[in-house]
Scaffold this active site. Sequence first.
Site, PDB file in Angstrom:
ATOM      1  CB  SER A  38      -0.881  -0.085   1.196  1.00 38.29           C
ATOM      2  OG  SER A  38      -2.036   1.090   1.260  1.00 38.29           O
ATOM      3  CB  CYS A  42       1.224   8.375  -8.331  1.00 37.71           C
ATOM      4  SG  CYS A  42       0.152   7.012  -8.921  1.00 37.71           S
ATOM      5  CE1 TYR A 280     -15.565 -12.718  -7.517  1.00 39.24           C
ATOM      6  CE2 TYR A 280     -16.310 -10.708  -8.063  1.00 39.24           C
ATOM      7  CZ  TYR A 280     -16.561 -11.698  -7.804  1.00 39.24           C
ATOM      8  OH  TYR A 280     -17.933 -12.043  -7.772  1.00 39.24           O
ATOM      9  CG  ASP A 284      -1.835  -0.777 -13.590  1.00 40.77           C
ATOM     10  OD1 ASP A 284      -2.714  -0.211 -13.485  1.00 40.77           O
ATOM     11  OD2 ASP A 284      -0.592  -0.378 -13.258  1.00 40.77           O
ATOM     12  CE  LYS A 436     -20.341  35.356 -22.033  1.00 41.61           C
ATOM     13  NZ  LYS A 436     -20.335  36.420 -23.191  1.00 41.61           N
TER      14      LYS A 436
END
Lengths: 557, 557
Positions: A38, A42, A280, A284, A436
Site C-alpha cells: 500500500s 505515483c 476476481y 493494471d 464565462k
Amino acid sequence: MKYIIIGAVAGGASTAARIRRLDETAEIIMIEKGNYVSYANCGLPYYIGDVIKDRDKLFIQDAASFKRRFNIDVRVKTEAIEIDPKNNELTLLDLDSQKTYKESYDKLVLSTGAVPIKPPIPGINSSNVFTIRDVHDTDLVKAVIKNEDVKHATVIGGGFIGIEMMENMSHLGINVRLIERAPQLLTFLDEDMALMAKTEIESHGVVVDVNNGLTEIKDNADSSKTIVLENGEEFQTDLVILSIGVLPNSFLAKAAGLDVGARGGVLVNEFMQTSNSDIYAVGDVIEFHHPICEASYPIYLAGPANKQGRICANNMVNGNTKAFKGSVSTTIVKVFGKTIGATGSNSRMLTNHKIKHITSVTHGSSNAGYYPGASQMVIKIAFNPETGVLLGAQVIGQEGVDKRVDIFSTYVQNKQTIDDLMEFEQAYAPPFSSAKDPVNMAGFVANNIMDNVMHIYSPADAVEIGSSELLIDVRTPLEFEAGSIPNAINIELDELRNHLPELSKDRTIYVYCEVGLRGYLASRILSQHGYDVQNLTGGYKFWKNTYGLGIQELVKA
Amino acid sequence: MKYIIIGAVAGGASTAARIRRLDETAEIIMIEKGNYVSYANCGLPYYIGDVIKDRDKLFIQDAASFKRRFNIDVRVKTEAIEIDPKNNELTLLDLDSQKTYKESYDKLVLSTGAVPIKPPIPGINSSNVFTIRDVHDTDLVKAVIKNEDVKHATVIGGGFIGIEMMENMSHLGINVRLIERAPQLLTFLDEDMALMAKTEIESHGVVVDVNNGLTEIKDNADSSKTIVLENGEEFQTDLVILSIGVLPNSFLAKAAGLDVGARGGVLVNEFMQTSNSDIYAVGDVIEFHHPICEASYPIYLAGPANKQGRICANNMVNGNTKAFKGSVSTTIVKVFGKTIGATGSNSRMLTNHKIKHITSVTHGSSNAGYYPGASQMVIKIAFNPETGVLLGAQVIGQEGVDKRVDIFSTYVQNKQTIDDLMEFEQAYAPPFSSAKDPVNMAGFVANNIMDNVMHIYSPADAVEIGSSELLIDVRTPLEFEAGSIPNAINIELDELRNHLPELSKDRTIYVYCEVGLRGYLASRILSQHGYDVQNLTGGYKFWKNTYGLGIQELVKA
C-alpha cells in the site's frame, strides 16, 4: 469465507480493506512479492527528484499496521507461482526461504499490476539501466544519483513515467535527453497538443527526440554508456531510465486458463469477475471495455484501480451487485511550468476507431483576466457533430487546468453534450473563474460549429492555404507585424465592414485572429454578407505553437 | 428588426453582442443609466482593496468600441422611464440634457439588474455610508479611503459583497467590524459551515457580530459616525458599507404590467420571455424556477446572467428554441486564507422546502498527502436518502476548493447521485489529487450511509450525548489528551477488538475519531459484533470547529 488477494498496492490493498469492513469474520490473506504494501506508487518519481524528501511519506500502511487495524494476514516477499482454479488452491513461494507451500481460497483477487516493457535491445540489461515500477527500482536509481557522478541521464519513452522522471532528474541539475520512438510525446494527446508539451520541455534545456528509437546501449571504459539511436546518432550518458511502456502482469492468470484479452489483460465482467467465478481481478492487470472507443483496453491508472477494489470487495462479499462502468482515461501530468491533462478519447484514437467527430480549440483564462494571477490555457475538445456528445478534451496551461479536466471528465463519463458544457454553472468569483468559464466557452464555440453559425479550419489546413484562397488576419496592424501566417493580408476586425466592397465572393475567405474570437466575429460579418468564410480554430496563437513552429523557423531562416 | 436592451452590464451586453453575431442587419440600441458599459462588476471590491490596481482593467468595452465592433448604438447616461407595451414604445430620459424622447422597438430586453436594500434606519443617508453596486459607488468609496483618514470601517451584512468588502478594506490596513442581523454569515452555507467562515475572519482581527442588526448611524462632531446596534452597543467608525442585500430592479416592468413573482423579480419562461411576448428579461431583475427547491427565486449571479443573455438573443432572433434550465446557485467566495463555495441547496433551505435529505461531512486533501502543498478541505453534502440524488454541497478549505465545488455543481445540475460521485474519474497525479479524490470520498461515505453500512450522528447531536450512552474516542491516547469531546472515553481503534468483552450491548455506542475514517472502521467492527453504533460525521475536527467551539471555551474556563 477465505479471501486471498495477490498484490498489495492500489487495487489489492483497497479490496482487502473493504472486505474487512464488510465482513469482520472473513479470513483475509494478502500476498505481496515485494517488501512493501500500500505505498504511493505515483509518488516515486517525485521522491527521486527530492520533491518528496521523506521516504517514509511514500508508505501509507505496512504489513504490521494492516494486521493490527484490519486483521489481515499480509505476507510480503511472497510470490504466487501457480493457481489451481479447479481446487481453489494457490501455490506460494516464500522468497526468503525459497520454500513453496499451498493455500486454499474461497475467493481469489488478482491485483498483480503491470510489468515494464524491456525490448531485446543490445545492452538493455547493462548496469545503470533502470525501469521505475516499485520502491526497489526507486531506491536503486536514488542510490546511483546520490553516490555516482550522474551528469547526464537518458529517458527512453515519453509517456507519463518518462516525462515525470525527465522533469525530476532535470530538477536535480542533471542534463536529460528524452527519446521517443513515436512521432510525438504523451500519446494521450493529439499531435498538435503534444507539440506544445515538447516546446515546454525543450525550453527547460532538455533535448527531446521524437521519431527516434533506441537501438543499442554500449558500455564505455568508464561507468558511462553510449546510446545509439535509430537515426545513427550516438551520445554519452551516465544513467538510462526505460519507460517504454508496460504490459498487464497476466502470466499467472494465463497459466491458470483465465480468459485474457487482445491486449494481454485479464478479462473481467462489470463486477470485476474473471472467467472463473471464484477469481476476481482489479487494476493494471485487467483490460476493460472502453466507454467511448467500444474496445477493450488496459487501464493503467490508480484512480480506477482504487474504485475497482471497492467494487470488487462489495461483489465478493454481497454477491455481484455493484458494476464498474469503465474508465474514460482521465489523466494529468505536470511538465515543468505547465499542467497537461486529458479525458476521453483524442482525435487520433477516434479516427482509428472510425468514430465521427469534430475538434475545436479555444483559449481561456484560469480566472477573471482583470484579477491577478490569471493565466491562459488551451482547450481542445472532440465531439460528435450530430448528437453533440462530448468525446474527449485535452487541456494545457498553468493554473486551473486540473479543474477543467475534471469538469470535462464528468461530462465525458456521463455521455453529455455540448449543450451541457454551455450550461455548466461554474463557481465564479474573480479569483477562481470568469463569468464565462473556459468550459462554457468551449461549449459556446462548439455549439456555433454544430449550428453552422461558424465554419472552422485547423492549423494543419492553414499550411495548405495557397494563393487561390484569401487569408485575412483580422488582428490589429501591430499584432500582424509582430508575426503572421504566410500569405495572409491584414484587415483589422473593426475596419472589416468598410472593406467589404473590395472582397470578392468568388473564393473562400479564411480568417484568423489571435485566439479565435475576433475571427469568429469577422466570419459572422462576412457570412451574413454572402461570403463563404472559415475561421481558424484556436487562432494564430495555436497555429504558432503547433504546425506553425517549423514554418516560422523557415521564414526566419 | 429593432432591438432595445435596457442595461449594459453582464446580461445586457451579452444579449446585445449575440444579437449582432446572429443578425448583421438588425438595429440594436443599448441603454445604460450609468456612464459605463460591460464592466467587471465582480471586480469592484478588489479594486477598492488595491488587489486590482489598474482601474482600466475593470472595463471590457466602452460605448465607442461597442459601436465600432458590433455596430450597436450604445446610449449611456440614459434612463428608461416608461415602457408602453401596447405600442412597443419606450420613453427615455437623457440624464445630461434632462430631455425625454421616445424610441420604438420590435423586441425589448430588460437587464436592469438589482438595487441595494437601504432600510429606513436613522442616519442611513449620512455621508460616508455607501452601497457597492456600480463603478460610481466604487469610485466614491475609493476616494474616501484615499483622501480621508479611514481608520475604522463597518460593514453591514455578511453576504458576498459584505465579506469581500470586509476582506479588501482589512487588506488596506483598516480595522473592520462586520455586522450581520441573521444568526450566521453567508447564508448559502449551513450554520456549522458558516461558523468556520466566522472563525477565519476573526482570526484576521476583524470583529464579527451575528444576531445583531444596525439600528442607527449617528453623525459625530468630527467626520466619524457612531454605530448603534440592536443589542445596544455603540462604537465609532469612519466609513459604513451597506451590503444588506439587493432586490430585483423591476419597477419599470411592474409599471408596464408585466408579471412579477413573489420575490419581486420579473417572471420569464424558459426562453427568457416575460408575460409580454415582445419583452424578454435576463440577469438579476428576473426570478426563475429553482431546480431543487421547486420555487421561484432571483439569481444574483454573473455566470447565469451571461448564459441567459446568449439564450435570450438566440430566441429573439431565431424564435424560442433555446431553454434556460435554471441556476443551482453555484457560488464561491475568497475569505482571507480560505476559499468557501457551495452548489445546490443547503440543509436549512431543504428543510424549509420540506425536502427529505441527509447530510454527511468529510475531510479531504487537495492533492496527495505525500506531495508538498496539500491542504485539507471540509465537504458537507446533502442527498436524498432514498434516491441518492445529490441536492447540494458546501466546501471550505484552501487549494482545490473551487475545483471540487465545480465538480459537485455538474452533478447537482444534472440531478446525479451518490453513485456518480463514487464513480467520478478525477485527473490524478500527486500534485493535483489523490487516488481517491475528496469528491469520491464524499460519495463513498454517503453510500455507506445509504446502504446502512454506517450510521452517523452530527456535532449538534454530540452536545446532547449524556451518560446514558457511551461515547468512545477511537483516536490515539496522544490525540485524546490534546482535546476531546466532554464525557468521551478513549479506546484506540487498533485496540478495539481486544476491548469488546468490556463493552455492554445495552446502550448505543457513539464513536468518533479525528475526521471520521477511524470512527467508521470502529463502527464496522462494533456493529458486526452486534452493537448499535453511530459515527460522528466529520469527526472531532468538524465538531471542534463548529458546535464544539463554545463548549471548548467552557471547558477551558
